[in-house]
Motif scaffolding. Structure first.
Motif, PDB file in Angstrom:
ATOM      1  N   UNK A 277      54.256  44.983  45.134  1.00 48.61           N
ATOM      2  CA  UNK A 277      54.418  46.268  44.435  1.00 48.61           C
ATOM      3  C   UNK A 277      53.392  46.456  43.320  1.00 48.61           C
ATOM      4  N   UNK A 278      52.137  46.090  43.612  1.00 46.75           N
ATOM      5  CA  UNK A 278      51.061  46.234  42.628  1.00 46.75           C
ATOM      6  C   UNK A 278      50.711  47.713  42.456  1.00 46.75           C
ATOM      7  N   UNK A 279      50.614  48.149  41.204  1.00 47.28           N
ATOM      8  CA  UNK A 279      50.173  49.500  40.880  1.00 47.28           C
ATOM      9  C   UNK A 279      49.067  49.414  39.836  1.00 47.28           C
ATOM     10  N   UNK A 280      48.429  50.535  39.542  1.00 45.58           N
ATOM     11  CA  UNK A 280      47.379  50.590  38.536  1.00 45.58           C
ATOM     12  C   UNK A 280      46.061  51.031  39.145  1.00 45.58           C
ATOM     13  N   UNK A 281      45.067  51.227  38.286  1.00 45.49           N
ATOM     14  CA  UNK A 281      43.738  51.611  38.736  1.00 45.49           C
ATOM     15  C   UNK A 281      43.179  50.557  39.691  1.00 45.49           C
ATOM     16  N   UNK A 282      42.670  50.994  40.835  1.00 48.41           N
ATOM     17  CA  UNK A 282      42.182  50.070  41.861  1.00 48.41           C
ATOM     18  C   UNK A 282      41.148  49.100  41.303  1.00 48.41           C
ATOM     19  N   UNK A 283      40.217  49.595  40.499  1.00 46.82           N
ATOM     20  CA  UNK A 283      39.165  48.720  39.968  1.00 46.82           C
ATOM     21  C   UNK A 283      39.718  47.717  38.964  1.00 46.82           C
ATOM     22  N   UNK A 284      40.765  48.108  38.230  1.00 48.46           N
ATOM     23  CA  UNK A 284      41.386  47.179  37.275  1.00 48.46           C
ATOM     24  C   UNK A 284      42.181  46.103  38.005  1.00 48.46           C
ATOM     25  N   UNK A 285      42.901  46.511  39.033  1.00 50.77           N
ATOM     26  CA  UNK A 285      43.644  45.553  39.854  1.00 50.77           C
ATOM     27  C   UNK A 285      42.670  44.568  40.497  1.00 50.77           C
ATOM     28  N   UNK A 286      41.515  45.064  40.928  1.00 49.68           N
ATOM     29  CA  UNK A 286      40.501  44.197  41.530  1.00 49.68           C
ATOM     30  C   UNK A 286      40.015  43.145  40.540  1.00 49.68           C
ATOM     31  N   UNK A 287      39.847  43.518  39.288  1.00 52.05           N
ATOM     32  CA  UNK A 287      39.383  42.564  38.279  1.00 52.05           C
ATOM     33  C   UNK A 287      40.371  41.418  38.093  1.00 52.05           C
ATOM     34  N   UNK A 288      41.665  41.739  38.127  1.00 51.53           N
ATOM     35  CA  UNK A 288      42.686  40.699  37.982  1.00 51.53           C
ATOM     36  C   UNK A 288      42.672  39.770  39.196  1.00 51.53           C
ATOM     37  N   UNK A 289      42.623  40.360  40.382  1.00 48.01           N
ATOM     38  CA  UNK A 289      42.551  39.536  41.596  1.00 48.01           C
ATOM     39  C   UNK A 289      41.288  38.671  41.591  1.00 48.01           C
ATOM     40  N   UNK A 290      40.169  39.250  41.164  1.00 44.82           N
ATOM     41  CA  UNK A 290      38.902  38.510  41.152  1.00 44.82           C
ATOM     42  C   UNK A 290      38.952  37.341  40.180  1.00 44.82           C
ATOM     43  N   UNK A 291      39.584  37.532  39.034  1.00 40.63           N
ATOM     44  CA  UNK A 291      39.679  36.452  38.052  1.00 40.63           C
ATOM     45  C   UNK A 291      40.433  35.266  38.631  1.00 40.63           C
ATOM     46  N   UNK A 292      41.493  35.549  39.369  1.00 42.23           N
ATOM     47  CA  UNK A 292      42.264  34.475  39.985  1.00 42.23           C
ATOM     48  C   UNK A 292      41.456  33.804  41.097  1.00 42.23           C
ATOM     49  N   UNK A 293      40.748  34.604  41.893  1.00 42.64           N
ATOM     50  CA  UNK A 293      39.923  34.042  42.961  1.00 42.64           C
ATOM     51  C   UNK A 293      38.818  33.153  42.389  1.00 42.64           C
ATOM     52  N   UNK A 294      38.194  33.589  41.294  1.00 38.60           N
ATOM     53  CA  UNK A 294      37.126  32.778  40.669  1.00 38.60           C
ATOM     54  C   UNK A 294      37.693  31.461  40.153  1.00 38.60           C
ATOM     55  N   UNK A 295      38.866  31.511  39.585  1.00 36.99           N
ATOM     56  CA  UNK A 295      39.477  30.292  39.052  1.00 36.99           C
ATOM     57  C   UNK A 295      39.731  29.279  40.171  1.00 36.99           C
ATOM     58  N   UNK A 296      40.190  29.781  41.306  1.00 41.43           N
ATOM     59  CA  UNK A 296      40.427  28.891  42.447  1.00 41.43           C
ATOM     60  C   UNK A 296      39.096  28.369  42.999  1.00 41.43           C
ATOM     61  N   UNK A 297      38.116  29.264  43.120  1.00 39.91           N
ATOM     62  CA  UNK A 297      36.832  28.884  43.706  1.00 39.91           C
ATOM     63  C   UNK A 297      36.079  27.863  42.867  1.00 39.91           C
ATOM     64  N   UNK A 298      36.147  27.997  41.559  1.00 40.37           N
ATOM     65  CA  UNK A 298      35.329  27.156  40.679  1.00 40.37           C
ATOM     66  C   UNK A 298      36.086  25.978  40.084  1.00 40.37           C
ATOM     67  N   UNK A 299      37.427  26.101  39.952  1.00 39.73           N
ATOM     68  CA  UNK A 299      38.193  25.030  39.297  1.00 39.73           C
ATOM     69  C   UNK A 299      39.355  24.502  40.125  1.00 39.73           C
TER      70      UNK A 299
END
Length: 419
Positions: A277-299
């Motif tokens: 049930x994610x809501x919000x601006x698409x580009x803002x939601x993308x930034x949150x998802x990307x931060x989590x993906x980067x954390x997994x990818x790098x750490x």
């Protein structure tokens, strides 16, 4: 199977889990002892819902009419399928709305109405109140789509500027109404799907006016005048006209995401459902998802690689340009691409109904090379994002995800694979 094919398989599994035939079979109402059974419906998957109902129905002959988007019809035996415009209403939708109301108005208490409701029904059922025109409702729809308001807020406004939404279609008949609903709404509130033509809620015209003000919508004076009048109030859930009615959510984003997660597990990939049930601006939601993906990818935290992040819901896009092409999933994908550049991350963002926005794609693929490939075509990804033109970028790089109409609609599907 490469990773892009895997992401597409996961999407297909999510859509399969939302096939309306399973839920319709589970919640199939008993035919009335004496009266007729009449089917009504609206939404981008309404025709497929009607076909599924005919397949499992074991009572007397069905009659009725459902409205769907142009190009989304399918063969049915007895239920009439009509098509109209989406996401901006047109004259065909206006005629269809009148026909739906007329279909139920003269039924008796012994008859049964089965309402097949899914996402897209709001635009497909224009029915302006007295004193307003189709052009007014078109202006309202365009203002809502450009506002960045969440779908639940949009539908509060829509149902107070209508003679069919907000439970009014069900209130127009003496028959018992059983609504079978495929939810495209975060949280699965049945009264918000297609602005609830057969399911009322307790929102008020004052709330609608507050939403108009909060999101700074520029609306025709006639609409504002209507919202300030008592005639705008929709029937409330405790209205006696709804006392015999029932409604069931027969498919939702949650079930679809769980199906995709189970398939990923078969391929040895642990899936993590972030939210349905994610809501919000698409580009803002993308930034949150990307931060989590980067954390997994790098750490390699908080989830160990390989990992799959899944989410659903419905994001929004505040239009900054009137020349760009694309929808909320394309916007999400483009913003995500900017934040995962250079990483071993692949992703798919797509609408489960097969159409993202007004173009012919469901969404788009991105990966760590997307930004580089866009620049190689002389397209600046940040400029594309600024003018809401994700479609042009992904068309140039061959990253559009095209499925055609899927026959269901449980909103956005996002899958991010981190190796």
């Amino acid at each position: 199977m490469d990773d892009r094919q895997l992401l597409a398989r996961l999407f297909d599994e999510a859509v399969k889990a939302a096939d309306p035939i399973y839920g319709i079979r589970k919640y199939l109402p008993t035919p009335p002892a004496k009266g007729r059974t009449v089917v009504i419906g609206a939404g981008k998957g309404a025709a497929q819902m009607a076909a599924a109902l005919e397949t499992v129905w074991n009572g007397p002959p069905l009659t009725g009419i459902v409205v769907t988007r142009y190009g989304y019809g399918c063969h049915t035996e007895a239920i009439e399928i009509v098509e109209a415009a989406h996401p901006v209403p047109d004259e065909a939708g206006l005629v269809a709305s009148r026909r739906l109301i007329e279909t139920v108005q003269n039924l008796s208490e012994e008859d049964l109405v089965i309402a097949l409701i899914c996402g897209g029904g709001s635009a497909l059922l224009p029915s302006p109140p007295e004193g307003l025109s189709l052009n007014d409702e078109i202006a309202l729809n365009e203002a809502l789509l450009a506002s960045g308001a969440p779908i639940s807020a949009m539908n509060v406004v829509r149902k107070h500027v209508s003679t069919i939404k907000g439970g009014r279609l069900a209130a127009a008949t003496r028959s018992r109404v059983v609504s079978l609903i495929v939810s495209d709404i975060p949280g699965d509130n049945p009264a918000f799907v297609a602005s609830g033509p057969t399911v009322p809620d307790a929102s008020t015209r004052d709330e609608a006016l507050a939403i108009v003000e909060r999101y700074r919508m520029s609306l025709p004076a006639a609409i504002i005048a209507h919202l300030n009048s008592p005639e705008a109030e929709a029937p409330r859930p405790d209205d006696a006209r709804f006392s015999r009615n029932e409604h069931y959510v027969i498919a939702s984003s949650s079930v679809s995401l769980e199906a995709a997660a189970a398939l990923a597990q078969n391929f040895g990939i642990k899936a993590h459902i972030l939210s349905d049930s994610v809501e919000g601006e698409a580009r803002d939601v993308a930034m949150v998802h990307a931060a989590l993906a980067r954390e997994i990818a790098t750490r390699n935290r908080p989830f160990a690689k390989p990992a799959l992040l899944l989410s659903g819901g419905e994001t929004t896009v505040t239009l900054r340009s009137k020349v760009g092409k694309g929808g909320r999933n394309g916007e999400f994908a483009l913003a995500l691409a900017l934040s995962i550049s250079g990483l071993d991350v692949k992703a798919l963002a797509a609408d489960t109904d097969g159409i993202d926005g007004s173009e012919n794609n469901a969404g788009a693929f991105v990966d760590g090379s997307t930004v580089e490939r866009l620049l190689a075509t002389s397209l600046d990804p940040r400029s594309l994002l600024e003018r809401n033109d994700s479609y042009s970028g992904f068309a140039a790089t061959g990253d559009l995800f095209e499925t055609g109409p899927t026959g269901t609609n449980v909103n956005d599907f996002r899958a991010i694979l981190i190796r």
